[in-house]
Design a protein around this motif. Structure first.
Motif, PDB file in Angstrom:
ATOM      1  N   HIS A  17       0.806  -1.215   0.000  1.00 45.29           N
ATOM      2  CA  HIS A  17       0.000   0.000   0.000  1.00 45.29           C
ATOM      3  C   HIS A  17       0.842   1.268   0.000  1.00 45.29           C
ATOM      4  O   HIS A  17       1.981   1.277   0.478  1.00 45.29           O
ATOM      5  N   ALA A  20      -3.316   0.230  -3.620  1.00 41.62           N
ATOM      6  CA  ALA A  20      -2.927  -1.121  -3.223  1.00 41.62           C
ATOM      7  C   ALA A  20      -2.445  -1.861  -4.454  1.00 41.62           C
ATOM      8  O   ALA A  20      -3.022  -1.734  -5.538  1.00 41.62           O
ATOM      9  N   PRO A  30     -10.127  -0.491   2.868  1.00 42.97           N
ATOM     10  CA  PRO A  30      -9.522  -1.600   3.629  1.00 42.97           C
ATOM     11  C   PRO A  30      -8.828  -1.092   4.889  1.00 42.97           C
ATOM     12  O   PRO A  30      -8.314   0.033   4.910  1.00 42.97           O
ATOM     13  N   ARG A  31      -8.827  -1.904   5.912  1.00 39.80           N
ATOM     14  CA  ARG A  31      -8.114  -1.545   7.133  1.00 39.80           C
ATOM     15  C   ARG A  31      -6.640  -1.857   6.947  1.00 39.80           C
ATOM     16  O   ARG A  31      -6.252  -3.022   6.823  1.00 39.80           O
ATOM     17  N   VAL A  32      -5.854  -0.799   6.911  1.00 43.63           N
ATOM     18  CA  VAL A  32      -4.421  -0.927   6.653  1.00 43.63           C
ATOM     19  C   VAL A  32      -3.665  -0.173   7.732  1.00 43.63           C
ATOM     20  O   VAL A  32      -3.955   1.004   7.981  1.00 43.63           O
ATOM     21  N   GLN A  84       4.493  -0.092   3.673  1.00 39.14           N
ATOM     22  CA  GLN A  84       5.265  -1.277   4.053  1.00 39.14           C
ATOM     23  C   GLN A  84       6.714  -1.076   3.608  1.00 39.14           C
ATOM     24  O   GLN A  84       6.972  -0.827   2.424  1.00 39.14           O
TER      25      GLN A  84
END
Length: 229
Positions: free
Chosen positions: A4, A17, A35-37, A106
């Motif tokens: 992400h 993403a 989305p939960r990121v 990330q």
């Protein structure tokens, strides 16, 4: 596994993403299906109703999109040519900050996924400037066979064109009576803007709804050469 990144845009922050094959998601950070990121803060106000919103005392969902004339001899994205593109670009810079970088979420993002994220960021920036009408970034949305069929039909709706849900169903090889099911698949589109669900209108030509909020649907259609009334 998706990787992400957050990027700025004139319509608000965007979460991208990607896996190593292509882009899997593009969401405004206040969408209800975001989305939960880790690293993405919850929005103070979420777009809970895609058909909500008022402007000038009227429900935005009842507005209609009409193509501006002329559209420009060379097929420019902006009906009024480079001056309009420059004006929108200035608004983008003022609203989101042109120098704001893409922020990876990330640290171990592989080079292949990073290349996809960078390409998406670059092509979106060209789109905001009025320099791009067709996206080339590889896509890898995840969904059912029916959803992918509808999303593929969405990809074939060119900039400057709109369809009704029934017409989209027919483009996907289904009967017009599948418009409601097509609409559900449109609402599940995980890659906003690039898979252009904002180009789909109600049968009577009204805006109907948009997962990222109707205000954004208005702006997207306007920069693609439509007048919204």
């Amino acid at each position: 596994m998706p990787f992400h990144a957050l990027i700025p845009s004139p319509l608000g922050p965007i979460l991208l993403a990607s896996d190593e094959d292509g882009l899997t998601g593009l969401y405004f950070t206040d969408q209800r299906d975001l989305p939960r990121v880790p690293g993405v803060e919850a929005a103070a106000a979420v777009v809970s109703d895609p058909s909500a919103g008022f402007q000038g005392g009227r429900a935005i969902r009842t507005f209609r999109a009409t193509r501006r004339q002329p559209t420009g001899e060379s097929g420019e994205l902006f009906a009024d040519g480079p001056a309009s593109a420059a004006a929108f670009s200035r608004r983008r810079d003022e609203e989101s900050g042109a120098a704001a970088p893409m922020r990876l979420l990330q640290e171990d993002t592989p080079a292949s996924a990073l290349a996809v994220l960078e390409q998406a960021r670059r092509e979106l920036d060209e789109y905001w400037r009025g320099e791009r009408t067709v996206f080339e970034v590889p896509l890898a949305p995840r969904g059912t066979a029916f959803q992918r069929k509808i999303w593929q039909a969405l990809l074939e709706v060119p900039c400057g064109e709109t369809l009704s849900y029934g017409e989209l169903a027919e483009r996907a090889g289904l009967g017009a009576g599948h418009g409601r099911a097509a609409g559900t698949a449109v609402g599940s589109n995980p890659i906003s803007i690039i898979i252009p669900c904002h180009r789909i209108l109600a049968r009577d030509g009204t805006l109907n709804g948009y997962g990222g909020g109707l205000g954004r649907k208005v702006r997207l259609l306007e920069i693609e050469g439509f007048t919204i009334r």
